[in-house]
Write an enzyme that holds these catalytic residues in place. Structure first.
Site, PDB file in Angstrom:
ATOM      1  N   HIS A 234       0.855  -1.195   0.000  1.00  0.00           N
ATOM      2  CA  HIS A 234       0.000   0.000   0.000  1.00  0.00           C
ATOM      3  C   HIS A 234       0.890   1.243   0.000  1.00  0.00           C
ATOM      4  O   HIS A 234       1.881   1.293   0.721  1.00  0.00           O
ATOM      5  CB  HIS A 234      -0.886  -0.015   1.258  1.00  0.00           C
ATOM      6  N   CYS A 272      -3.643   2.465  -4.498  1.00  0.00           N
ATOM      7  CA  CYS A 272      -4.590   3.289  -3.744  1.00  0.00           C
ATOM      8  C   CYS A 272      -4.657   4.674  -4.395  1.00  0.00           C
ATOM      9  O   CYS A 272      -3.719   5.471  -4.276  1.00  0.00           O
ATOM     10  CB  CYS A 272      -4.163   3.394  -2.283  1.00  0.00           C
ATOM     11  N   HIS A 299      -7.535   0.258  -4.242  1.00  0.00           N
ATOM     12  CA  HIS A 299      -8.366   1.063  -3.333  1.00  0.00           C
ATOM     13  C   HIS A 299      -8.814   2.253  -4.161  1.00  0.00           C
ATOM     14  O   HIS A 299      -7.965   3.033  -4.609  1.00  0.00           O
ATOM     15  CB  HIS A 299      -7.536   1.605  -2.170  1.00  0.00           C
ATOM     16  N   ASP A 346     -12.750   2.788  -1.267  1.00  0.00           N
ATOM     17  CA  ASP A 346     -11.949   3.124  -0.096  1.00  0.00           C
ATOM     18  C   ASP A 346     -12.533   4.371   0.546  1.00  0.00           C
ATOM     19  O   ASP A 346     -12.825   5.345  -0.133  1.00  0.00           O
ATOM     20  CB  ASP A 346     -10.507   3.374  -0.535  1.00  0.00           C
ATOM     21  N   HIS A 347     -12.690   4.328   1.807  1.00  0.00           N
ATOM     22  CA  HIS A 347     -13.260   5.435   2.584  1.00  0.00           C
ATOM     23  C   HIS A 347     -14.585   5.890   1.963  1.00  0.00           C
ATOM     24  O   HIS A 347     -15.006   5.403   0.928  1.00  0.00           O
ATOM     25  CB  HIS A 347     -12.307   6.632   2.696  1.00  0.00           C
ATOM     26  N   TYR A 363     -14.895   4.927   7.301  1.00  0.00           N
ATOM     27  CA  TYR A 363     -15.461   3.605   6.989  1.00  0.00           C
ATOM     28  C   TYR A 363     -16.937   3.479   7.366  1.00  0.00           C
ATOM     29  O   TYR A 363     -17.403   2.410   7.736  1.00  0.00           O
ATOM     30  CB  TYR A 363     -14.624   2.515   7.660  1.00  0.00           C
TER      31      TYR A 363
HETATM   32  C1  DNO Z   1      -6.600   3.332   5.406  1.00  0.00           C
HETATM   33  C2  DNO Z   1      -6.036   2.132   4.795  1.00  0.00           C
HETATM   34  C3  DNO Z   1      -4.637   1.827   5.267  1.00  0.00           C
HETATM   35  C4  DNO Z   1      -4.196   0.482   4.747  1.00  0.00           C
HETATM   36  C5  DNO Z   1      -2.825   0.059   5.163  1.00  0.00           C
HETATM   37  C6  DNO Z   1      -2.390  -1.140   4.381  1.00  0.00           C
HETATM   38  O1  DNO Z   1      -7.775   3.541   5.324  1.00  0.00           O
HETATM   39  O2  DNO Z   1      -6.107   2.187   3.425  1.00  0.00           O
HETATM   40  O3  DNO Z   1      -4.616   1.824   6.647  1.00  0.00           O
HETATM   41  O4  DNO Z   1      -5.066  -0.500   5.219  1.00  0.00           O
HETATM   42  O5  DNO Z   1      -1.927   1.065   5.021  1.00  0.00           O
HETATM   43  O6  DNO Z   1      -1.321  -1.755   5.010  1.00  0.00           O
END
Ligand code: DNO
Length: 388
Positions: A234, A272, A299, A346-347, A363
């Site tokens: 990530h 991401c 993500h 994501d989020h 989340y």
């Molecule tokens: C936040 C996430 C990160 C992710 C880590 C992966 O929302 O995208 O915390 O889980 O960095 O190791």
């Protein structure tokens, strides 16, 4: 073939239950054993137990996010060899339980960092925000890291000093809580432990940290490849140095360095768009094109930058990331693969009923549902149009 739509579940304490996640129409789950201390082995028994809960809800566990890399490995000191052996063991156990993708990060000391979790959007929803001057205020006046001033330009230093005068002690406490939020269910850092851990990096340069990551990858990639696991690193969030710590997973060149670090195809990326998108120099569609099938997980979310260079999390199809172009490149890559690349919304904004609930910042259910619905529609439209 289409991408695999997934959803992150933090485990039995998550405010969004598996039964509700199922109603989101996703195909798979992204999850972790958050109660296992960083560095310990994930046993096959514990993985199977967690997996059984997911399967009992009619879902599958497709991605592990994350098996955290112990600080000793990042700094290549102390018990790093033992922790690497334990990481290899966890990889084998995850593979034995049939989960094909493993996400991790190599951010020194802290996972993702924000300064506010309730930035109000023009429509009344709330978003996560990163303000450099607030981080500087925390760094200089609360953490009191030595030579912290040297990490900021004059303009940021002046703003940080001003904020330090203006903020009440409860505002400062709230900022500390937000910066140290970390991952739910995992051990929280205090300012004192944060400072101690930062100091370990006093003599670790960017090059050294890159070497440490390369060494880690040399040790784990062959094990992952043999076991049939796709690793997904990530990116740094935010994608630049913070608190005086070097960050080495932030740019196109950084990601290429990582992929070149070992010859193993198991060594791949978690793409991401929100993290990478906060750096204006990153051209995300071009990066998807360049990294192609080495993207093992995505993500998808969006960010907007303010005139001052700060950023907030925008709607999934808003912001500076061209999500249409990213999605199209991901789908194009997908066409040559025999397995589905998983993505998750994501989020998401805290919106509607979520505004009355307390859960994991970023989340909440409804904000992510909105994101998922938009991304799913975008994917369908592109795929139908292209005949994919
Ligand atoms: C936040 C996430 C990160 C992710 C880590 C992966 O929302 O995208 O915390 O889980 O960095 O190791």
């Amino acid at each position: 073939m289409r991408l695999k739509q997934t959803w992150r579940w933090f485990g039995p304490n998550d405010q969004v239950s598996l039964a509700h996640i199922r109603q989101a129409g996703v195909q798979g789950i992204v999850s972790a054993l958050h109660h296992v201390p960083h560095g310990d082995v994930w046993t096959a028994a514990e993985i199977s137990q967690h997996k059984a809960k997911i399967e009992a809800a009619g879902l599958t566990w497709d991605v592990v996010e994350s098996v955290t890399v112990h600080e000793d490995i990042k700094t290549r000191s102390g018990n790093y060899q033992q922790y690497i052996a334990q990481y290899q063991e966890s990889i084998r156990n995850i593979a034995a339980c049939g989960i094909p993708v493993l996400t991790y990060n190599f951010m020194p000391v802290q996972d993702w960092t924000r300064t506010s979790v309730d930035y109000e959007m023009p429509d009344g929803a709330k978003a996560l925000y990163f303000d450099l001057a607030e981080l500087a205020m925390f760094d200089i006046y609360i953490l009191k890291r030595k030579n912290a001033e040297a990490s900021y330009d004059d303009n940021t230093l002046a703003k940080a000093a001003e904020k330090n005068k203006q903020y009440s002690s409860s505002q400062k406490d709230a900022l500390v809580t937000t910066i140290l939020l970390g991952i739910p269910g995992e051990k929280k850092l205090t300012p004192a432990t944060l400072l101690e851990r930062i100091e370990v990096y006093d003599n670790i340069s960017r090059e050294q940290l890159q070497n440490n990551l390369k060494y880690f990858l040399e040790q784990v990639s062959p094990v992952a490849e043999e076991a049939g696991i796709r690793l997904a690193i990530h990116p740094d969030d935010p994608p630049f140095d913070i608190l005086g710590l070097p960050r080495i997973v932030s740019t196109q060149a950084d990601l290429q360095f990582i992929l070149d670090a070992t010859g193993s195809k198991a060594n791949g990326l978690c793409f991401c768009t929100g993290s990478l998108g906060a750096n204006p120099d990153n051209d995300l569609p071009a990066m998807v094109k360049q990294f192609g099938s080495r993207i093992h997980f995505a993500h998808l979310r969006n960010v907007s930058r303010t005139a001052e260079g700060n950023f907030y999390e925008d709607a999934h199809l808003g912001g500076r990331v061209n999500m249409y172009a990213v999605m199209k490149e991901l789908l194009r890559t997908q066409q040559s693969l025999s397995y589905q690349i998983p993505f998750r919304p994501d989020h998401g904004h805290q919106m509607l009923d979520d505004l009355q609930k307390t859960g994991v910042p970023g989340y909440s259910a409804i904000g992510r549902l909105r994101g998922l619905a938009e991304l799913r529609g975008l994917e369908l439209g592109i795929a139908e149009n292209e005949g994919w």
